[in-house]
Structure formats: structure tokens, C-alpha cells
Design an enzyme around this catalytic site. Structure first.
Site: not given
Length: 461
Positions: A386, A390, A307, A303-304
Site C-alpha cells: 500500500e 501511494d 499495485h 493508487h490501484e
């Protein structure tokens, strides 16, 4: 450049009234700062009844035990009661300082201190630095008991606090020293640009602030963070192998992979990355490693990395620069406004030639209600990012053609649930409270989003 300055000059012509009209700016700031506080208290009162619910949302009923849910509710209720009190207390302190000329007194005190060392008031930058830190230290003292109570009562009561009184005091002193060590040269350069560039300071100041932000990307992990936490290379094992493999497949420029001793102060957990575009560092809290399985931590980092893949930090930085540019574009009218300083009890001699730092401080106070609305928009952008991160984790199997990652969405969902349970995060959230305060979607929203991503992907196959 001339086009930019022409546009900024047009803005100043529309705001010319600020420098001549005797507006009661103090009354304006009092009314709107209290308005923001009352609105935020109203949001807490909307949220508060949800902590009395006796069972979790249906979507989480199979994922959270009744015992953990009740702990979460008690923690949330305690934090909400404390937030209402601390918010109103802080506002009363700020309002009193504003009403009784605290900022004018601090400027005078800075001049007195300067005089004792043989310097006159023509040393505006030096007086501004003394003024800023006198104001910062004195204004932080009334709310210091709130921080102590939050750490040693609320966090302690619910099993999160690991901070000792000695460590608390040490951290406080270190933070003050770091603030001065970085703040003094930053403020000196900030104010020098105003004097050097005159009313054409906006592009030069923007360039300086962007450069400072990039410098902090280097200084924070190498100089500042080691003062508070210990970063050690993540030990060899399954987790390190998984993270390095994932970073390699995505061509993420991983330079270092660290474990941080977050448990030194709290049992809350997290993970993040930082660094320059060509050199990134991943930091994983030791509490996250203890609380989650390696494959779940890998999902959190997927997930990070989403970004990073979608350039979210760069986009947020660009948005923040537009925000800063807008503020700086409006500021010159307030920089040359003696009535503004007179409204806040500054003597005529000071008001006649407004010090830059004082004018900027008062200008920021005037923007308080506008900033409250802007924060809602920034949260909306953050929540959208976010969702994208995801979805990135869910689609990794297709992006990398790796069948071993076909359950990444399930793993991320389990990791999110674990994080919420271990951190006693609130599971019942009022929509308006969330829109104003939360930069992330709620747990239920994220789990539903993950399910939606998986369903859409399954239909394509």
C-alpha cells in the site's frame, strides 16, 4: 522432481510420530482455537476505549467535522461490541461441534445419504462432496442470525444498509448454489489428484490450484459477480476520459471500464481492477462516483494502478503459493494417521483408512494458531504494498512527465479522507489491533506517508 520428492519424504520422516502416537488432538485444537479467540477479544478490548475519545487526532482535526467524528465513533463502538459477542458465540458453537463429534456425525450422515441412492462407502469422492456441503450448511445456520443482525441492525442504524430482506435471502441462496456449483467439481478434482498421484501429490496439486485460480479470474467477473451485482460500462464524461487517459499513458491493458451498483446493498464505496495480464478490467462503485470528484476518483485509481505497476497481485499470489506449498508438504503425515481421526470421535472403521477430506479438515484445524501468526506477516506485506502504491501516485508526474499530475498526492489524500468520512471508518486505532487485523495502513499513517513522499520529491527539484 526427484529432489523435491526426496525433500518432502524427509519432512514426513520427521512427522512419522503423527501416525502412531495417541495424541489428544481434539484437546490441542480446543485449547489453541480458544487461545486465538481470547487473543482476538483482547485486541478488541484494547481498541474499544479509543471509541470513547471526544475529538479526532490532531492530524485530522481540519479534515473531519465533529459531527462526522462522533458518528464514526458510535459506528466503531457498535461494531466492536458486536464483534466481541459474535466472536465468542461462534467459538462456543465451533467448540461444541468439535467436542460432541459433529464432524464424525456429518461423515456418517453423508454415508447414509449415499446409501439411499444405492452407492457404497467405496465412493469416497462422492461421499466427501456430500460431507462437505452437509457440514457447510449445518455449521452456517447457528451464525446466520449474526449476519442478519449485522446487516439489518448495525448497518441499518448507521445508514449503510440498502439490502432488503428479500435480497438478503436471495443472495444467501445464490451463494449456496454457487458454492455447490463450483465447490463440487473443485473438490472432486482435488481429491482425485490425491488418489491418482499417491504421496507424490504436492506438485500436481499445486499446478491444479494455480490453474483453478486463473480460471476464477475469468469466471468471477463474467459468471459469478453478475448474479449479485450489475456491471455497466462507465458512462461517457470527465471521469471516463481521465481513467482511460491515465491507463493509456501507463500502458495498462484496460479492456473494460465498469461501474458497479454497490449501492444496491450498501453505501460503502470502493474501486478495484482484475483480469489476466493482457486483459484488465477496472470496476468503480457507484457510491465512490457519487461521493468523490472525478479528479479524486482518478487518484484512487492511480493508487490501484500502482499495485499493477509494481506487480503486487503477482507477488501476493507467489507468497500465497509458498504458503499453500508449505501446508501441503506437511499434510501427508496427517493423511495416514488413524490416531488423528480417533481423537475426533471417528469410528475405528473410518479411522483405519482416513478419508482424505476428513484428514485435511482436521489438519487445517490443527494449523489454526500458526495461521493466526501468518496473517500478521501477510498484513505487513500488504501494508508495504500500500505504501508503494501511494508513492506511485505521488510520483506519477515524474514517471509520465505530466505537470497536470503534480497534485496527485493531494488528490489521493482528499479522496482517502472522503472515503473514511463517508464510510465512518475508525480514525483512532490501537497499533497491535491494526497489526493483526489491517491489511492497509491507517488513514493518519497514509496521510503522513503522502506528505513525506511530497517532501522528498520537493527536495529533489
Amino acid at each position: 522432481m526427484d529432489f523435491l520428492h526426496s525433500g518432502l519424504a524427509a519432512v514426513q520422516r520427521h512427522l512419522a510420530f503423527v501416525s502412531v502416537d495417541p495424541i489428544n488432538w481434539k484437546f490441542y485444537v480446543q485449547v489453541f482455537s480458544w487461545g486465538v479467540t481470547i487473543f482476538e477479544s483482547y485486541l478488541l478490548l484494547r481498541q474499544y476505549p479509543l471509541y470513547s475519545k471526544t475529538s479526532p487526532p490532531e492530524a485530522l482535526a481540519s479534515h473531519i467535522t465533529q459531527e462526522d467524528f462522533e458518528k464514526s465513533q458510535k459506528y466503531g463502538k457498535d461494531k466492536a461490541k458486536f464483534s466481541i459477542f459474535s466472536k465468542l458465540f461462534s467459538q462456543c458453537v465451533d467448540s461444541a461441534m468439535l467436542q460432541y463429534g459433529f464432524y464424525a456425525w456429518c461423515w456418517g450422515a453423508a454415508g447414509t445419504i449415499l446409501g439411499k441412492f444405492g452407492y457404497g462407502t467405496d465412493y469416497e469422492i462422492l461421499q466427501s462432496i456430500i460431507f462437505s456441503f452437509t457440514m457447510y450448511l449445518l455449521s452456517s445456520l447457528p451464525t446466520l442470525p449474526l449476519s442478519i443482525y449485522s446487516t439489518f441492525w448495525i448497518e441499518e442504524r448507521h445508514g449503510f444498509n440498502k439490502t432488503t430482506p428479500g435480497l438478503f435471502v436471495t443472495d444467501l441462496l445464490k451463494s449456496w448454489l454457487v458454492a455447490f456449483a463450483l465447490g463440487a467439481p473443485f473438490l472432486a478434482a482435488f481429491l482425485y489428484i490425491f488418489k491418482w498421484a499417491g504421496d507424490r501429490f504436492v506438485p500436481w496439486l499445486m499446478g491444479f490450484m494455480i490453474s483453478f485460480q486463473l480460471l476464477m479470474v475469468i469466471l468471477y467477473p463474467t459468471v459469478i459477480q453478475p448474479l449479485f451485482n450489475k456491471l455497466t460500462p462507465l458512462s461517457e464524461g470527465e471521469l471516463r476520459t481521465r481513467v482511460e487517459s491515465l491507463a493509456g499513458k501507463l500502458r495498462f491493458p484496460l479492456k473494460h471500464l465498469y461501474e458497479i451498483d454497490g449501492s444496491k446493498r450498501s453505501s460503502h464505496s470502493n474501486a478495484y481492477f482484475f483480469g489476466l495480464p493482457w486483459s484488465k478490467h477496472i470496476v468503480i462503485f457507484d457510491t465512490l462516483i457519487q461521493q468523490s470528484k472525478p479528479e479524486e476518483v482518478e487518484a484512487v485509481l492511480a493508487h490501484e494502478l500502482g499495485h499493477w505497476y509494481y506487480l503486487h497481485p503477482t507477488k501476493m499470489m507467489a507468497i500465497s503459493q509458498i504458503h499453500i506449498f508449505t501446508i501441503l508438504a506437511l499434510f501427508p503425515a496427517f493423511l495416514h494417521a488413524p490416531p488423528l481421526l480417533r481423537s475426533f470421535d471417528f469410528p475405528k472403521l473410518v479411522s483405519a483408512a482416513p478419508p482424505t477430506i476428513v484428514a485435511f479438515l482436521l489438519f487445517q484445524m490443527i494449523l489454526t494458531p500458526l495461521e493466526a501468526f501468518i496473517s500478521i506477516g501477510m498484513n505487513a506485506v500488504s501494508r508495504h504494498f500500500e505504501w508503494e502504491a501511494d508513492r506511485f501516485a505521488c510520483e506519477l508526474q515524474d514517471k509520465l512527465n505530466e505537470k497536470s499530475m503534480n497534485d496527485m498526492g493531494d488528490r489521493l489524500g482528499r479522496a482517502l479522507i472522503t472515503l473514511h468520512v463517508k464510510n465512518l471508518s475508525t480514525v483512532w486505532v490501537d497499533w497491535l489491533y491494526s497489526a493483526y487485523h489491517h491489511s492497509h495502513p491507517t488513514l493518519i499513517e497514509r496521510l503522513r506517508g503522502l506528505e513525506s513522499f511530497r517532501t522528498k520529491r520537493a527536495k529533489k527539484e
